[in-house]
Design an enzyme around this catalytic site. Structure first.
Site, PDB file in Angstrom:
ATOM      1  N   LYS A 184       0.837  -1.207   0.000  1.00 36.62           N
ATOM      2  CA  LYS A 184       0.000   0.000   0.000  1.00 36.62           C
ATOM      3  C   LYS A 184       0.875   1.262   0.000  1.00 36.62           C
ATOM      4  O   LYS A 184       2.088   1.177   0.143  1.00 36.62           O
ATOM      5  CB  LYS A 184      -0.972  -0.024   1.182  1.00 36.62           C
ATOM      6  CG  LYS A 184      -1.775  -1.318   1.297  1.00 36.62           C
ATOM      7  CD  LYS A 184      -2.813  -1.510   0.195  1.00 36.62           C
ATOM      8  CE  LYS A 184      -3.165  -2.939  -0.067  1.00 36.62           C
ATOM      9  NZ  LYS A 184      -4.308  -3.508   0.578  1.00 36.62           N
TER      10      LYS A 184
HETATM   11  C1  LIG Z   1      -5.193  -4.700   0.887  1.00 37.95           C
HETATM   12  C2  LIG Z   1      -6.667  -4.580   0.824  1.00 37.95           C
HETATM   13  C3  LIG Z   1      -7.482  -4.927   1.917  1.00 37.95           C
HETATM   14  C4  LIG Z   1      -6.967  -5.633   3.141  1.00 37.95           C
HETATM   15  O1  LIG Z   1      -5.949  -4.979   3.815  1.00 37.95           O
HETATM   16  P1  LIG Z   1      -5.074  -5.774   4.908  1.00 37.95           P
HETATM   17  O2  LIG Z   1      -4.439  -4.682   5.693  1.00 37.95           O
HETATM   18  O3  LIG Z   1      -4.104  -6.598   4.147  1.00 37.95           O
HETATM   19  O4  LIG Z   1      -5.995  -6.591   5.716  1.00 37.95           O
HETATM   20  C5  LIG Z   1      -8.838  -4.695   1.826  1.00 37.95           C
HETATM   21  N1  LIG Z   1      -9.378  -4.171   0.718  1.00 37.95           N
HETATM   22  C6  LIG Z   1      -8.650  -3.836  -0.365  1.00 37.95           C
HETATM   23  C7  LIG Z   1      -9.317  -3.229  -1.561  1.00 37.95           C
HETATM   24  C8  LIG Z   1      -7.266  -4.046  -0.345  1.00 37.95           C
HETATM   25  O5  LIG Z   1      -6.540  -3.761  -1.438  1.00 37.95           O
END
Ligand SMILES: *Cc1c(COP(=O)(O)O)cnc(C)c1O
Length: 386
Positions: A184
């Site tokens: 992210k």
């Molecule tokens: C990465 C992601 C998540 C989950 O995030 P985590 O921190 O890995 O649990 C949820 N929704 C979307 C659209 C994502 O890209």
């Protein structure tokens, strides 16, 4: 990064100073949820203008706690796109509720008021739009729709740290869940942030993240507050460590720099890809609404008809030629478990399925340079010329 070696599709950007700051926490005598987590929550609120925030071990954990706090379970329906990460849908199903998929707009890859409305009925308890790839969903009509029907609206902003919608950062209003997974826009190793202007909901989440106690371990031990803290309701264990929170603080301080870099790289991609007819970037050029894109992902759609090549073959060629890529996302309803249990007919979510076959995320991360972008584009031309 040298273009002689493999170019991954993503790579976290962590400086030596950030590593030192994390090492200081490790030496400090307090490594789990404590002062760094509290500071991170506060700084994150300041950054995005959120009312208040609870730091978590993941965004998935945040979704789990949310469903619990809203008492969503068997007989309830949750509306979200199938073009999302599986975590949301998994949590809905594990809660006993039923996911109902809203299709996306083919060009923005995001849900709209028009795709959500037909999914609503008496059983709908929650709507979860997904801000996609760093762009913002057009929230205003969806907020109106949710209000009209009295349905809770929670934004999945895993891709949206730093994204702005109509002059405001995502997170500044409503209830929003962010992710700090390593791919992210900023990372804490693993982590998430639950932001809300609903104080009661937020305090429920704060308690549920740590066993359902009234206060957490730091409150009890360091602040000397209520070592007799007791369970208010059975909770979970989704708290963030101070080790992760320190990384979050350092990353947050560099976030604007990261976004500026990502924007520069994305704009270079758009320029260089403009004359390749078979590649259609998700560039969203005709925004009907005001926003700042945070360029979490650079997604292109391959013209699989004109090239007579599948997206998977295209990705395998990229890999052979030293370029990593990703799929964000394979539609959830097309994956084994959901195919077997939900049994949605092919064609029921046309824009989702159209994109699911064609999308590919190209390398985009702050330590890349414009020469890397040129290399990716050169390799794409080479693949398409055969
Ligand atoms: C990465 C992601 C998540 C989950 O995030 P985590 O921190 O890995 O649990 C949820 N929704 C979307 C659209 C994502 O890209």
């Amino acid at each position: 990064m040298s273009t002689e070696t493999f170019l991954p599709f993503s790579r976290p950007e962590i400086s030596e100073d950030e590593i030192k700051a994390v090492a200081d926490v490790l030496r400090s005598g307090w490594i789990t949820t404590g002062p760094k987590t509290a500071e991170f929550e506060q700084k994150f609120c300041e950054y995005c203008g959120a009312h208040s925030a609870v730091a978590l071990s993941s965004a998935t954990g945040g979704m789990h706690l949310l469903l619990k706090a809203l008492a969503i379970g068997p007989g309830d329906e949750v509306v979200t796109p199938s073009m999302t990460w599986v975590s949301t849908v998994n949590m809905i199903v594990l809660s006993g509720a039923t996911p109902v998929f809203a299709d996306i707009d083919r060009e923005t890859m995001m849900v709209t008021r028009e795709t959500i409305e037909p999914c609503l009925n008496q059983r709908t308890k929650l709507i979860v739009p997904v801000h996609f790839a760093g762009a913002s969903v057009q929230m205003k009509p969806i907020r109106k729709l949710a209000k009209k029907h009295g349905i809770t609206l929670v934004e999945d902003a895993a891709h949206g740290v730093g994204t702005e919608y109509m002059g405001e950062k995502i997170g500044s209003r409503g209830t929003v869940i962010f992710s700090f997974h390593p791919i992210k826009n900023m990372t804490t190793g693993e982590g998430g942030m639950f932001c809300s202007d609903d104080r009661r909901l937020l305090e429920r989440i704060r308690s549920l993240r740590f066993h359902g106690l009234g206060v957490d371990a730091h409150d009890r031990i360091q602040q000397g507050r209520s070592p007799q803290a007791e369970v208010l309701e059975p909770g979970y264990k989704y708290n963030m460590t101070d080790i992760a929170a320190q990384l979050g603080l350092s990353q947050l301080a560099r976030l604007e720099e990261f976004i500026a870099r990502r924007t520069e790289l994305a704009q270079r991609y758009i320029r260089l890809l403009a004359d390749i007819d078979e590649i259609n970037p998700l560039e969203l050029p005709r925004w009907a609404w005001d926003m700042r894109h945070s360029w979490h992902l650079f997604i292109v759609r391959l013209d699989i008809d004109a090239t007579n090549m599948s997206r998977d073959t295209f990705m395998a060629r990229l890999q052979q030629l030293g370029i990593g890529s990703g799929i964000h996302f394979r539609a959830v309803h097309e994956q084994k478990y959901y195919l077997e249990t939900l049994n949605l007919k092919a064609g029921s979510l046309p824009a989702t399925e159209w994109n699911s076959k064609r999308i590919c995320s190209l390398p985009l991360f702050p330590s890349m340079n414009v020469r890397d972008v040129a290399t990716v584009v050169r390799v794409i031309k080479e693949i398409l010329s055969k």
